[in-house]
Write a protein that holds these residues in place. Structure first.
Motif, short mmCIF file in Angstrom:
data_model
loop_
_atom_site.label_atom_id
_atom_site.label_comp_id
_atom_site.label_asym_id
_atom_site.label_seq_id
_atom_site.Cartn_x
_atom_site.Cartn_y
_atom_site.Cartn_z
N ARG A 87 33.99 -16.58 41.66
CA ARG A 87 34.00 -16.87 40.22
C ARG A 87 33.92 -18.37 39.93
O ARG A 87 33.61 -18.77 38.81
CB ARG A 87 35.21 -16.23 39.56
CG ARG A 87 35.09 -14.71 39.56
CD ARG A 87 35.96 -14.05 38.53
NE ARG A 87 35.71 -12.61 38.52
CZ ARG A 87 34.83 -12.01 37.72
NH1 ARG A 87 34.13 -12.72 36.87
NH2 ARG A 87 34.68 -10.70 37.77
N TYR A 107 27.04 -9.36 48.98
CA TYR A 107 27.86 -8.60 48.04
C TYR A 107 27.92 -9.29 46.67
O TYR A 107 27.67 -8.67 45.64
CB TYR A 107 29.28 -8.41 48.60
CG TYR A 107 30.18 -7.69 47.64
CD1 TYR A 107 30.15 -6.31 47.53
CD2 TYR A 107 31.07 -8.40 46.83
CE1 TYR A 107 30.97 -5.64 46.63
CE2 TYR A 107 31.91 -7.74 45.94
CZ TYR A 107 31.84 -6.37 45.84
OH TYR A 107 32.65 -5.72 44.95
N PHE A 108 28.24 -10.58 46.67
CA PHE A 108 28.42 -11.27 45.39
C PHE A 108 27.09 -11.60 44.71
O PHE A 108 27.03 -11.70 43.49
CB PHE A 108 29.30 -12.51 45.55
CG PHE A 108 30.74 -12.16 45.78
CD1 PHE A 108 31.50 -11.58 44.78
CD2 PHE A 108 31.33 -12.37 47.01
CE1 PHE A 108 32.82 -11.21 44.99
CE2 PHE A 108 32.67 -12.03 47.24
CZ PHE A 108 33.40 -11.44 46.22
N SER A 109 26.02 -11.72 45.48
CA SER A 109 24.73 -12.01 44.84
C SER A 109 24.25 -10.85 43.98
O SER A 109 23.40 -11.02 43.10
CB SER A 109 23.67 -12.37 45.89
OG SER A 109 23.37 -11.26 46.70
N ASP A 110 24.80 -9.66 44.21
CA ASP A 110 24.47 -8.50 43.38
C ASP A 110 25.22 -8.48 42.04
O ASP A 110 24.93 -7.66 41.19
CB ASP A 110 24.78 -7.20 44.11
CG ASP A 110 23.76 -6.87 45.19
OD1 ASP A 110 22.66 -7.46 45.15
OD2 ASP A 110 24.07 -6.04 46.05
N LYS A 111 26.17 -9.38 41.88
CA LYS A 111 26.97 -9.43 40.64
C LYS A 111 26.28 -10.34 39.62
O LYS A 111 25.91 -11.47 39.94
CB LYS A 111 28.39 -9.94 40.92
CG LYS A 111 29.11 -9.24 42.07
CD LYS A 111 29.19 -7.76 41.83
CE LYS A 111 29.80 -7.06 43.03
NZ LYS A 111 29.34 -5.70 43.20
N GLU A 148 36.60 -12.88 45.65
CA GLU A 148 36.09 -12.89 44.28
C GLU A 148 36.62 -14.09 43.51
O GLU A 148 35.93 -14.65 42.65
CB GLU A 148 36.45 -11.60 43.55
CG GLU A 148 35.88 -11.57 42.15
CD GLU A 148 36.07 -10.26 41.43
OE1 GLU A 148 36.14 -10.30 40.19
OE2 GLU A 148 36.15 -9.21 42.09
N TRP A 182 27.46 -11.93 37.21
CA TRP A 182 28.27 -13.09 36.83
C TRP A 182 28.30 -14.17 37.91
O TRP A 182 28.73 -15.29 37.66
CB TRP A 182 29.69 -12.66 36.48
CG TRP A 182 30.34 -11.80 37.53
CD1 TRP A 182 30.44 -10.44 37.51
CD2 TRP A 182 30.97 -12.24 38.74
NE1 TRP A 182 31.09 -10.00 38.64
CE2 TRP A 182 31.43 -11.09 39.42
CE3 TRP A 182 31.21 -13.48 39.33
CZ2 TRP A 182 32.10 -11.14 40.64
CZ3 TRP A 182 31.87 -13.54 40.55
CH2 TRP A 182 32.31 -12.38 41.18
N TYR A 183 27.85 -13.85 39.12
CA TYR A 183 27.95 -14.80 40.23
C TYR A 183 26.83 -15.84 40.17
O TYR A 183 25.65 -15.49 40.18
CB TYR A 183 27.91 -14.06 41.57
CG TYR A 183 27.98 -14.97 42.78
CD1 TYR A 183 29.05 -15.84 42.96
CD2 TYR A 183 26.99 -14.94 43.73
CE1 TYR A 183 29.12 -16.66 44.08
CE2 TYR A 183 27.05 -15.76 44.87
CZ TYR A 183 28.11 -16.62 45.03
OH TYR A 183 28.18 -17.43 46.14
#
Length: 70
Positions: A10, A23-27, A6, A29-30
């Protein structure tokens, strides 16, 4: 692994690993913007570097413990 990565996410790191990318593409803020070939640890501040080292210590320590137990 997610906690450690993470920190990179960020900063916009584009992951080569599909599971991390997903995983991070669902955030919300990413914002992927830095390829692995353009990445430099100089993007990280001293606190982030220390946090990564600390997380790695526990992350790999736990793997060794699980291997030892089983």
């Amino acid at each position: 692994r997610l906690a450690r990565n993470e920190i990179f996410a960020r900063h916009g790191y584009i992951f080569n690993s599909r599971d991390l990318r997903d995983y991070f593409s669902d955030k919300i803020w990413y914002e992927p913007s830095i390829s692995s070939s353009d990445w430099s640890d100089s993007f990280l501040n001293k606190y982030e570097k220390k946090n990564i080292a600390l997380i790695k210590k526990y992350e790999y320590g736990l793997k060794e413990l699980v291997t030892y137990i089983f």
